[in-house]
Design an enzyme around this catalytic site. Structure first.
Site, PDB file in Angstrom:
ATOM      1  N   GLY A  77       0.813  -1.209   0.000  1.00 29.92           N
ATOM      2  CA  GLY A  77       0.000   0.000   0.000  1.00 29.92           C
ATOM      3  C   GLY A  77       0.846   1.259   0.000  1.00 29.92           C
ATOM      4  O   GLY A  77       1.966   1.284   0.511  1.00 29.92           O
ATOM      5  N   ARG A 141       1.324  -5.917  -4.965  1.00 31.50           N
ATOM      6  CA  ARG A 141       1.383  -6.787  -3.788  1.00 31.50           C
ATOM      7  C   ARG A 141       1.879  -8.204  -4.107  1.00 31.50           C
ATOM      8  O   ARG A 141       1.648  -9.133  -3.340  1.00 31.50           O
ATOM      9  CB  ARG A 141       0.007  -6.851  -3.115  1.00 31.50           C
ATOM     10  CG  ARG A 141      -0.434  -5.510  -2.529  1.00 31.50           C
ATOM     11  CD  ARG A 141      -1.716  -5.622  -1.730  1.00 31.50           C
ATOM     12  NE  ARG A 141      -2.147  -4.350  -1.194  1.00 31.50           N
ATOM     13  CZ  ARG A 141      -1.721  -3.812  -0.039  1.00 31.50           C
ATOM     14  NH1 ARG A 141      -0.836  -4.460   0.677  1.00 31.50           N
ATOM     15  NH2 ARG A 141      -2.162  -2.640   0.371  1.00 31.50           N
ATOM     16  N   ASP A 172       5.734  -7.344   5.786  1.00 32.01           N
ATOM     17  CA  ASP A 172       5.708  -8.501   4.895  1.00 32.01           C
ATOM     18  C   ASP A 172       6.641  -8.299   3.704  1.00 32.01           C
ATOM     19  O   ASP A 172       7.344  -9.220   3.286  1.00 32.01           O
ATOM     20  CB  ASP A 172       4.281  -8.765   4.406  1.00 32.01           C
ATOM     21  CG  ASP A 172       3.400  -9.378   5.497  1.00 32.01           C
ATOM     22  OD1 ASP A 172       3.860 -10.330   6.152  1.00 32.01           O
ATOM     23  OD2 ASP A 172       2.278  -8.900   5.706  1.00 32.01           O
ATOM     24  N   LYS A 198       8.283   1.100   5.451  1.00 33.79           N
ATOM     25  CA  LYS A 198       7.111   1.875   5.042  1.00 33.79           C
ATOM     26  C   LYS A 198       5.838   1.239   5.586  1.00 33.79           C
ATOM     27  O   LYS A 198       5.656   0.033   5.494  1.00 33.79           O
ATOM     28  CB  LYS A 198       7.032   1.914   3.511  1.00 33.79           C
ATOM     29  CG  LYS A 198       5.742   2.495   2.967  1.00 33.79           C
ATOM     30  CD  LYS A 198       5.046   1.595   1.944  1.00 33.79           C
ATOM     31  CE  LYS A 198       4.558   0.299   2.511  1.00 33.79           C
ATOM     32  NZ  LYS A 198       3.640  -0.438   1.641  1.00 33.79           N
ATOM     33  N   THR A 199       4.980   2.011   6.194  1.00 37.06           N
ATOM     34  CA  THR A 199       3.585   1.646   6.432  1.00 37.06           C
ATOM     35  C   THR A 199       2.930   2.750   7.253  1.00 37.06           C
ATOM     36  O   THR A 199       3.454   3.141   8.296  1.00 37.06           O
ATOM     37  CB  THR A 199       3.378   0.301   7.156  1.00 37.06           C
ATOM     38  OG1 THR A 199       2.008   0.167   7.528  1.00 37.06           O
ATOM     39  CG2 THR A 199       4.224   0.168   8.405  1.00 37.06           C
ATOM     40  N   ASP A 201       0.373   2.409   8.912  1.00 35.13           N
ATOM     41  CA  ASP A 201      -0.210   1.812  10.124  1.00 35.13           C
ATOM     42  C   ASP A 201       0.685   1.982  11.342  1.00 35.13           C
ATOM     43  O   ASP A 201       0.221   1.852  12.474  1.00 35.13           O
ATOM     44  CB  ASP A 201      -0.475   0.322   9.917  1.00 35.13           C
ATOM     45  CG  ASP A 201      -1.643   0.056   8.984  1.00 35.13           C
ATOM     46  OD1 ASP A 201      -2.263   1.026   8.528  1.00 35.13           O
ATOM     47  OD2 ASP A 201      -1.931  -1.118   8.705  1.00 35.13           O
TER      48      ASP A 201
END
Length: 546
Positions: A77, A141, A172, A198-199, A201
């Protein structure tokens, strides 16, 4: 390429680098490392990339003149700042030797396998400096985990004379980067693999990674929207707004937004799990606040809900775990059945306890839990309307209380899900600087012969000059977890720590926020102006460094 007025102005922004990356650079190595858990298992799976030392960059005396080409991949994402990682990598690679080339693999890891790529040039990269999104080369992905994928990748790597691959992704994706690094090292292919954290969240962090990039911008974007809704809520004074926020595996976004905006209620998934709360317990908690405010004539409020909440309710978490194994092992005989037959099949194959839980869930939620998993084997919780589920259950309970004379207020609801709105925002000054430094660190890791490392930048609450750049072996962050019915090596996710300063600060104030109207309105991200406004970090990061 046409640019907006903001983009034109942002293109002129010069990201600030840590002192160690501003001139000549040398490497300072630390002690050997080990994985956070399952040390023997991880060491056996990664014999060529396990136990490497931590790396810190310090000012050097000699200029490196390194000739190499690099391939870069955006994975998973989108997160604000990804383009600046590429810019920092590009600028540093060219600084090391102007003949060096950077190739972008298109639409994620699949581009490496299918040989879809483009050379990233100075003119091209200048269009994307300090911009949000991943549209420079696209993202995807595809999971890199099969030998035939690795071998297809090496064909184009050889053709383009690439020495290193940089993978920008979450836990992941960086796990896959580690697997790829190990494979190429075991084969002596001479190809390095470097990761970047990176994220939005915020769940890719640990003692070496202070924050994942994009979290700063995304939470400030969501906080602006939540503040706007709070202002509207406090103006109309007739609605309860249920707002679901990104955060499948952790509640960092919800917690940060709560600290910025002071809503009436913010649910924290990790607390729900720790207290073994049921869905009804959560509904009761919300209803108590609604009733208490109604008694004061306040028939309005704001509730923040992390999207992964359902998975953290212990009874439902146990159900999902068994469902994951069931679908992984019997998916073929299950997938073509009609919905009613699928439900019957699941109920017949679950343990008694989990079958009872499944049978009591609202039909739409039960159906969603039984659908195909995402590429990483996870329930697609963003598709579950948890905010609507909670408000419907609250309405039913409050109607019951009204008949019993326990509730005399009004309960009208509105629902929101803030997800994509935060993923491609123009990066804040913090993320613009942080990402540029990560890209520069990745280039220096390559120049110094490292593989199986993740680029890191630390001490990020200090002035930029004092930030510390370096690298951490990816294996240091790994443990074994059950995925798709099998034990696999993965980077351990960082959950909200209930004993941590950010949660404790929130918990100390939430009872007051529930009853009173204490809304804060953060407003939009500021790019120009006083440093205390433009360069501030998230409240979470500041509290973690107190």
């Amino acid at each position: 390429m046409e640019k907006s007025v903001l983009q034109q102005a942002r293109a002129a922004y010069k990201p600030k680098l840590p002192k160690a990356l501003q001139g000549n650079v040398k490497v300072k190595e630390g002690a050997p490392t080990q994985s956070v858990d399952n040390q023997e298992d991880i060491k056996a799976l990664f014999p060529n990339t396990y136990g490497m030392p931590l790396v810190e960059f310090v000012p050097g005396d000699e200029a490196l003149d390194k000739r190499f080409n690099v391939g870069i991949i955006l994975s998973g994402g989108q997160a604000p700042g990804g383009h600046n990682v590429i810019c920092g990598l590009f600028d540093t690679v060219k600084k090391l030797n102007p003949d060096n080339k950077l190739y972008g693999f298109l639409m994620g890891p699949g581009g490496l396998v299918s040989h879809a790529y483009m050379e990233i040039t100075a003119d091209y990269v200048d269009n994307y400096r300090n911009t949000g999104g991943f549209d420079m080369i696209g993202s995807g992905r595809t999971k890199l985990e099969e030998v035939d994928q690795f071998e297809k990748g090496i064909e184009i790597i050889r053709e383009l004379h690439i020495q290193a691959i940089v993978i920008i992704g979450g836990d992941d994706s960086n796990t896959n980067a580690c697997v790829l690094a190990e494979y190429y090292a075991a084969k002596n292919y001479g190809v390095q693999v470097i990761g970047c954290p990176k994220t939005i969240d915020g769940d890719l962090k640990n003692e070496q990674i202070e924050t994942s990039f994009g979290f700063d911008t995304a939470t400030k974007t969501y906080a602006e929207l939540i503040g706007n809704i709070e202002r509207d809520c406090n103006s109309a004074r007739k609605y309860w707004h249920f707002i679901k926020l990104m955060g499948r595996s952790a509640s960092h976004i919800a917690l940060e937004c709560a600290l910025q905006c002071q809503p009436n209620i913010c649910l924290i998934s990790e607390e729900v799990e720790a207290k073994d709360l049921t869905l009804n317990d959560i509904v009761e908690q919300i209803c108590n606040a609604v009733a208490a405010r109604a008694a004061l004539g306040k028939n309005f409020g704001v509730v923040l809900v992390p999207e992964g909440l359902i998975e953290f309710i212990p009874a439902i978490g146990r159900l999902i775990s068994e469902l994951n194994d069931l679908l992984a092992n019997h998916g073929e005989e299950y997938k073509d059945l009609e919905p009613a037959a699928q439900r019957a099949y699941i109920l017949a194959h679950l343990s008694k306890e989990n079958a009872e839980t499944f049978d009591t869930l609202p039909e739409a939620v039960a159906h969603q839990l039984s659908l195909d998993r995402d590429p990483h084997g996870n329930v697609q919780v963003s598709l579950i309307e948890t905010e609507k589920l909670l408000s419907d259950m609250c309405e039913a309970k409050l109607n019951k209380w009204a008949k019993e004379g326990k509730f005399t207020g009004k309960f009208a609801t509105l629902h929101h899900f803030f997800g994509y709105e935060g993923r491609c925002a123009a990066p804040s000054n913090f993320d613009a600087d942080y990402c540029y430094a990560l890209g520069a660190s990745a280039a220096q890791l390559i120049a110094n012969g490292k593989t199986g490392y993740m680029a890191i930048v630390k001490n990020t609450t200090a002035p930029n000059d004092e930030w510390k750049a370096g690298g951490v072996p990816i294996t240091m962050m790994m443990n074994m977890e059950r995925r798709n019915g099998k034990m696999k090596p993965v980077i351990r996710k960082a959950l909200v720590e209930l004993e941590g300063n950010p949660f404790k600060t929130f918990a100390a104030q939430r009872d007051k926020w529930a009853l009173e109207t204490c809304y804060l309105y953060p407003g939009p991200i500021q790019y120009w102006g006083p440093s205390e406004v433009c360069d501030k970090t998230t409240i979470t990061l500041a509290l973690e460094h107190e």
